[in-house]
Design a protein around this motif. Structure first.
Motif, PDB file in Angstrom:
ATOM      1  N   GLU A 119       5.591  16.442  41.320  1.00  9.73           N
ATOM      2  CA  GLU A 119       6.022  15.293  40.534  1.00  9.73           C
ATOM      3  C   GLU A 119       5.374  15.318  39.145  1.00  9.73           C
ATOM      4  O   GLU A 119       4.295  15.899  38.957  1.00  9.73           O
ATOM      5  CB  GLU A 119       5.646  13.992  41.259  1.00  9.73           C
ATOM      6  CG  GLU A 119       6.378  13.800  42.581  1.00  9.73           C
ATOM      7  CD  GLU A 119       5.969  12.532  43.305  1.00  9.73           C
ATOM      8  OE1 GLU A 119       6.627  12.176  44.291  1.00  9.73           O
ATOM      9  OE2 GLU A 119       4.990  11.880  42.872  1.00  9.73           O
ATOM     10  N   GLN A 120       6.033  14.673  38.210  1.00 15.29           N
ATOM     11  CA  GLN A 120       5.499  14.581  36.853  1.00 15.29           C
ATOM     12  C   GLN A 120       5.332  13.112  36.470  1.00 15.29           C
ATOM     13  O   GLN A 120       6.127  12.282  36.886  1.00 15.29           O
ATOM     14  CB  GLN A 120       6.437  15.298  35.869  1.00 15.29           C
ATOM     15  CG  GLN A 120       6.532  16.802  36.083  1.00 15.29           C
ATOM     16  CD  GLN A 120       5.189  17.509  35.939  1.00 15.29           C
ATOM     17  OE1 GLN A 120       4.306  17.043  35.215  1.00 15.29           O
ATOM     18  NE2 GLN A 120       5.033  18.616  36.647  1.00 15.29           N
ATOM     19  N   PRO A 121       4.263  12.793  35.742  1.00 14.48           N
ATOM     20  CA  PRO A 121       3.284  13.721  35.194  1.00 14.48           C
ATOM     21  C   PRO A 121       2.205  14.096  36.212  1.00 14.48           C
ATOM     22  O   PRO A 121       1.704  13.237  36.938  1.00 14.48           O
ATOM     23  CB  PRO A 121       2.671  12.942  34.037  1.00 14.48           C
ATOM     24  CG  PRO A 121       2.784  11.504  34.466  1.00 14.48           C
ATOM     25  CD  PRO A 121       4.047  11.408  35.264  1.00 14.48           C
ATOM     26  N   SER A 122       1.870  15.357  36.272  1.00 18.57           N
ATOM     27  CA  SER A 122       0.733  15.864  37.037  1.00 18.57           C
ATOM     28  C   SER A 122       0.250  17.114  36.313  1.00 18.57           C
ATOM     29  O   SER A 122       0.937  17.630  35.433  1.00 18.57           O
ATOM     30  CB  SER A 122       1.123  16.171  38.480  1.00 18.57           C
ATOM     31  OG  SER A 122       2.124  17.169  38.520  1.00 18.57           O
ATOM     32  N   PHE A 123      -0.928  17.615  36.692  1.00 23.32           N
ATOM     33  CA  PHE A 123      -1.463  18.786  36.000  1.00 23.32           C
ATOM     34  C   PHE A 123      -1.928  19.808  37.023  1.00 23.32           C
ATOM     35  O   PHE A 123      -2.810  19.528  37.844  1.00 23.32           O
ATOM     36  CB  PHE A 123      -2.626  18.406  35.085  1.00 23.32           C
ATOM     37  CG  PHE A 123      -3.176  19.580  34.315  1.00 23.32           C
ATOM     38  CD1 PHE A 123      -2.588  19.985  33.128  1.00 23.32           C
ATOM     39  CD2 PHE A 123      -4.264  20.282  34.797  1.00 23.32           C
ATOM     40  CE1 PHE A 123      -3.088  21.074  32.431  1.00 23.32           C
ATOM     41  CE2 PHE A 123      -4.769  21.371  34.104  1.00 23.32           C
ATOM     42  CZ  PHE A 123      -4.173  21.774  32.916  1.00 23.32           C
ATOM     43  N   VAL A 124      -1.338  20.987  36.962  1.00 24.91           N
ATOM     44  CA  VAL A 124      -1.741  22.123  37.792  1.00 24.91           C
ATOM     45  C   VAL A 124      -2.206  23.220  36.842  1.00 24.91           C
ATOM     46  O   VAL A 124      -1.419  23.705  36.012  1.00 24.91           O
ATOM     47  CB  VAL A 124      -0.584  22.632  38.674  1.00 24.91           C
ATOM     48  CG1 VAL A 124      -1.050  23.818  39.516  1.00 24.91           C
ATOM     49  CG2 VAL A 124      -0.070  21.512  39.569  1.00 24.91           C
ATOM     50  N   SER A 125      -3.458  23.615  36.922  1.00 16.54           N
ATOM     51  CA  SER A 125      -3.995  24.619  36.001  1.00 16.54           C
ATOM     52  C   SER A 125      -3.239  25.929  36.104  1.00 16.54           C
ATOM     53  O   SER A 125      -2.742  26.310  37.180  1.00 16.54           O
ATOM     54  CB  SER A 125      -5.477  24.857  36.286  1.00 16.54           C
ATOM     55  OG  SER A 125      -6.241  23.710  35.994  1.00 16.54           O
ATOM     56  N   GLU A 126      -3.184  26.614  34.992  1.00 19.30           N
ATOM     57  CA  GLU A 126      -2.459  27.880  34.928  1.00 19.30           C
ATOM     58  C   GLU A 126      -3.042  28.888  35.916  1.00 19.30           C
ATOM     59  O   GLU A 126      -4.262  29.036  36.036  1.00 19.30           O
ATOM     60  CB  GLU A 126      -2.547  28.449  33.505  1.00 19.30           C
ATOM     61  CG  GLU A 126      -1.707  29.692  33.280  1.00 19.30           C
ATOM     62  CD  GLU A 126      -1.744  30.161  31.846  1.00 19.30           C
ATOM     63  OE1 GLU A 126      -1.236  31.261  31.572  1.00 19.30           O
ATOM     64  OE2 GLU A 126      -2.288  29.427  30.991  1.00 19.30           O
ATOM     65  N   GLY A 127      -2.148  29.548  36.629  1.00 20.92           N
ATOM     66  CA  GLY A 127      -2.561  30.599  37.552  1.00 20.92           C
ATOM     67  C   GLY A 127      -2.947  30.125  38.934  1.00 20.92           C
ATOM     68  O   GLY A 127      -3.290  30.952  39.795  1.00 20.92           O
ATOM     69  N   VAL A 128      -2.913  28.827  39.184  1.00 22.45           N
ATOM     70  CA  VAL A 128      -3.258  28.330  40.521  1.00 22.45           C
ATOM     71  C   VAL A 128      -2.130  28.673  41.490  1.00 22.45           C
ATOM     72  O   VAL A 128      -0.987  28.260  41.294  1.00 22.45           O
ATOM     73  CB  VAL A 128      -3.480  26.808  40.511  1.00 22.45           C
ATOM     74  CG1 VAL A 128      -3.576  26.265  41.938  1.00 22.45           C
ATOM     75  CG2 VAL A 128      -4.741  26.463  39.743  1.00 22.45           C
ATOM     76  N   PRO A 129      -2.433  29.428  42.569  1.00 25.68           N
ATOM     77  CA  PRO A 129      -1.383  29.755  43.534  1.00 25.68           C
ATOM     78  C   PRO A 129      -1.094  28.570  44.455  1.00 25.68           C
ATOM     79  O   PRO A 129      -2.003  28.040  45.104  1.00 25.68           O
ATOM     80  CB  PRO A 129      -1.979  30.928  44.319  1.00 25.68           C
ATOM     81  CG  PRO A 129      -3.457  30.763  44.199  1.00 25.68           C
ATOM     82  CD  PRO A 129      -3.720  30.079  42.895  1.00 25.68           C
ATOM     83  N   LEU A 130       0.152  28.148  44.488  1.00 31.64           N
ATOM     84  CA  LEU A 130       0.579  27.078  45.388  1.00 31.64           C
ATOM     85  C   LEU A 130       1.383  27.694  46.526  1.00 31.64           C
ATOM     86  O   LEU A 130       2.284  28.494  46.288  1.00 31.64           O
ATOM     87  CB  LEU A 130       1.445  26.059  44.634  1.00 31.64           C
ATOM     88  CG  LEU A 130       0.791  25.332  43.457  1.00 31.64           C
ATOM     89  CD1 LEU A 130       1.797  24.398  42.800  1.00 31.64           C
ATOM     90  CD2 LEU A 130      -0.443  24.562  43.899  1.00 31.64           C
ATOM     91  N   GLY A 131       1.073  27.321  47.756  1.00 33.68           N
ATOM     92  CA  GLY A 131       1.797  27.846  48.904  1.00 33.68           C
ATOM     93  C   GLY A 131       3.218  27.301  48.983  1.00 33.68           C
ATOM     94  O   GLY A 131       3.674  26.539  48.132  1.00 33.68           O
ATOM     95  N   GLU A 132       3.900  27.683  50.037  1.00 28.09           N
ATOM     96  CA  GLU A 132       5.277  27.227  50.240  1.00 28.09           C
ATOM     97  C   GLU A 132       5.307  25.745  50.624  1.00 28.09           C
ATOM     98  O   GLU A 132       4.439  25.252  51.337  1.00 28.09           O
ATOM     99  CB  GLU A 132       5.937  28.051  51.346  1.00 28.09           C
ATOM    100  CG  GLU A 132       6.061  29.528  51.017  1.00 28.09           C
ATOM    101  CD  GLU A 132       6.694  30.318  52.153  1.00 28.09           C
ATOM    102  OE1 GLU A 132       7.016  29.696  53.194  1.00 28.09           O
ATOM    103  OE2 GLU A 132       6.849  31.546  52.007  1.00 28.09           O
ATOM    104  N   ASP A 133       6.338  25.052  50.137  1.00 25.71           N
ATOM    105  CA  ASP A 133       6.615  23.660  50.505  1.00 25.71           C
ATOM    106  C   ASP A 133       5.447  22.725  50.212  1.00 25.71           C
ATOM    107  O   ASP A 133       5.171  21.772  50.956  1.00 25.71           O
ATOM    108  CB  ASP A 133       6.989  23.571  51.989  1.00 25.71           C
ATOM    109  CG  ASP A 133       8.244  24.366  52.322  1.00 25.71           C
ATOM    110  OD1 ASP A 133       9.136  24.443  51.465  1.00 25.71           O
ATOM    111  OD2 ASP A 133       8.318  24.915  53.442  1.00 25.71           O
ATOM    112  N   VAL A 134       4.751  22.965  49.123  1.00 26.25           N
ATOM    113  CA  VAL A 134       3.634  22.110  48.711  1.00 26.25           C
ATOM    114  C   VAL A 134       4.170  20.871  48.001  1.00 26.25           C
ATOM    115  O   VAL A 134       5.183  20.915  47.311  1.00 26.25           O
ATOM    116  CB  VAL A 134       2.687  22.895  47.781  1.00 26.25           C
ATOM    117  CG1 VAL A 134       1.762  21.971  47.003  1.00 26.25           C
ATOM    118  CG2 VAL A 134       1.868  23.881  48.600  1.00 26.25           C
ATOM    119  N   TYR A 135       3.469  19.750  48.169  1.00 27.92           N
ATOM    120  CA  TYR A 135       3.776  18.520  47.428  1.00 27.92           C
ATOM    121  C   TYR A 135       2.572  18.164  46.565  1.00 27.92           C
ATOM    122  O   TYR A 135       1.428  18.108  47.049  1.00 27.92           O
ATOM    123  CB  TYR A 135       4.073  17.379  48.396  1.00 27.92           C
ATOM    124  CG  TYR A 135       4.061  16.008  47.755  1.00 27.92           C
ATOM    125  CD1 TYR A 135       4.987  15.675  46.765  1.00 27.92           C
ATOM    126  CD2 TYR A 135       3.129  15.054  48.132  1.00 27.92           C
ATOM    127  CE1 TYR A 135       4.980  14.421  46.173  1.00 27.92           C
ATOM    128  CE2 TYR A 135       3.119  13.789  47.553  1.00 27.92           C
ATOM    129  CZ  TYR A 135       4.043  13.479  46.563  1.00 27.92           C
ATOM    130  OH  TYR A 135       4.034  12.231  45.972  1.00 27.92           O
TER     131      TYR A 135
END
Length: 345
Positions: free
Chosen positions: A103-119
């Motif tokens: 969802e936005q606005p949110s902040f995910v740092s560059e290069g952070v690996p997110l798994g499948e089906d993450v919220y």
């Protein structure tokens, strides 16, 4: 969503006593039961409610034998409490919509690996170097610090704060307002009476299937780590201090406080407001009654109560004696007066 008694009995492996076609669409407490709901009876103290409840279905233990007529349909199972919990789990799975996406606005740092089906909910922050597993739920306003690892299927509820370096295993739940990995309470007294902060450079670790209640705090290690081992369930408003080692499958009720470097074994039960001093060891299968204060190590397989905590039977005897202290004081005063009178003769 409706369920027939036959469906419920089939799922639980239970035996129906009454109308097998009755349907329910919700659950209720047995004392507040309404038509169309399912309740359960596990504690004998609540048995009188089963004869007047309006619930359509009641789960009971197989050993239950009524002493008068019951209008509700009964489903007899091996353990009514566990069976009810299983039904609630099934209900939640059937009715809860699992969120996915960022969802936005949110902040995910560059290069952070997110798994499948993450919220990732709105206004959440995920710092550099973090690793987020599959099907992780990160709710709004969660702070995930740098180099945090979160395993598969874990849930971090709104407003929780996860400090840098924290490791969270698979299927963990961290409730709103909880803080994992905050500084331990370490200060060195100085000659002028002030205190100098001791840097806390360790981390906090939650192993698989750990649950942390709302507004609970797990401090990081001063050096090394604070660890909560697999399957342990911690209630709201609990404090786990730096460098504690909490074993497997413990349950701690609200307002438990455990001081630094204390080691707790496996399968222990601590009731509300239990306090443990620092640098002690508690064995396995220990039960501590509400408000017990423990200042020294405890061996396995004990039930303790009181402050300072002592063996439960001794504690109950001491409590009974305490109730009679006012009368004993009066008796001692009278005896003292009688003795003085005898001396004067």
């Amino acid at each position: 969503m409706e369920f027939k008694a036959t469906d419920i009995a089939s799922f639980l492996g239970g035996e129906i006593v009454g109308d097998s076609d009755v349907k329910v669409n919700n659950v209720s407490k047995i004392e507040e039961g309404k038509e169309g709901t399912l309740a359960f009876l596990a504690n004998p103290k609540y048995e009188h409610y089963i004869y007047e409840t309006k619930a359509s279905i009641v789960l009971v233990n197989r050993t239950f034998v009524p002493n008068k007529e019951i209008s509700a349909t009964l489903i007899k199972v091996d353990d009514a409490y566990k069976a009810f919990a299983s039904l609630l789990d099934l209900y939640v799975q059937a009715t809860t919509k699992v969120k996915k996406g960022i969802e936005q606005p949110s902040f995910v740092s560059e290069g952070v690996p997110l798994g499948e089906d993450v919220y990732v909910g709105a206004f959440a922050y995920i710092g550099q170097g973090a690793v987020i597993g599959n099907k992780v739920q990160i709710h709004p306003q969660v702070h995930i610090g740098e180099n945090v690892t979160i395993g598969d299927n874990s849930i971090i509820y709104a407003g929780a704060k996860i400090y840098p370096g924290t490791v969270i295993g698979n299927r963990c739940i961290v409730h709103s307002g909880a803080v994992i990995g905050s500084d331990g309470f370490g200060f060195a007294p100085q000659e002028d009476g002030s205190y100098k902060k001791i840097p806390q450079i360790g981390i906090a670790i939650l192993e698989d299937d750990v649950e942390i209640g709302a507004n609970t705090t797990v401090d990081c290690g001063t050096m090394g780590h604070t660890i909560i081992r697999k399957g342990t369930k911690i209630d709201n408003l609990v404090q786990i201090a730096h460098n504690c080692d909490i074993g497997e499958h413990n349950v701690f009720a609200g307002q438990v406080g455990i001081a630094g470097s204390t080691k707790v074994g496996n399968y222990n039960k601590f009731a509300g407001q239990v306090g443990l001093g620092g640098h002690i060891t508690v064995g396995d299968h220990v039960t501590l009654g509400a408000q017990s204060g423990v200042g020294q190590s405890v061996k396995s397989n004990q039930v303790l109560f009181g402050s300072p905590a002592i063996e439960i039977k001794q504690a109950m005897k001491a409590y009974v004696a305490l109730r009679y202290l006012p009368e004993m004081r009066t008796d001692v005063a009278r005896l003292k007066k009688d003795l003085e009178a005898l001396k004067d003769k």
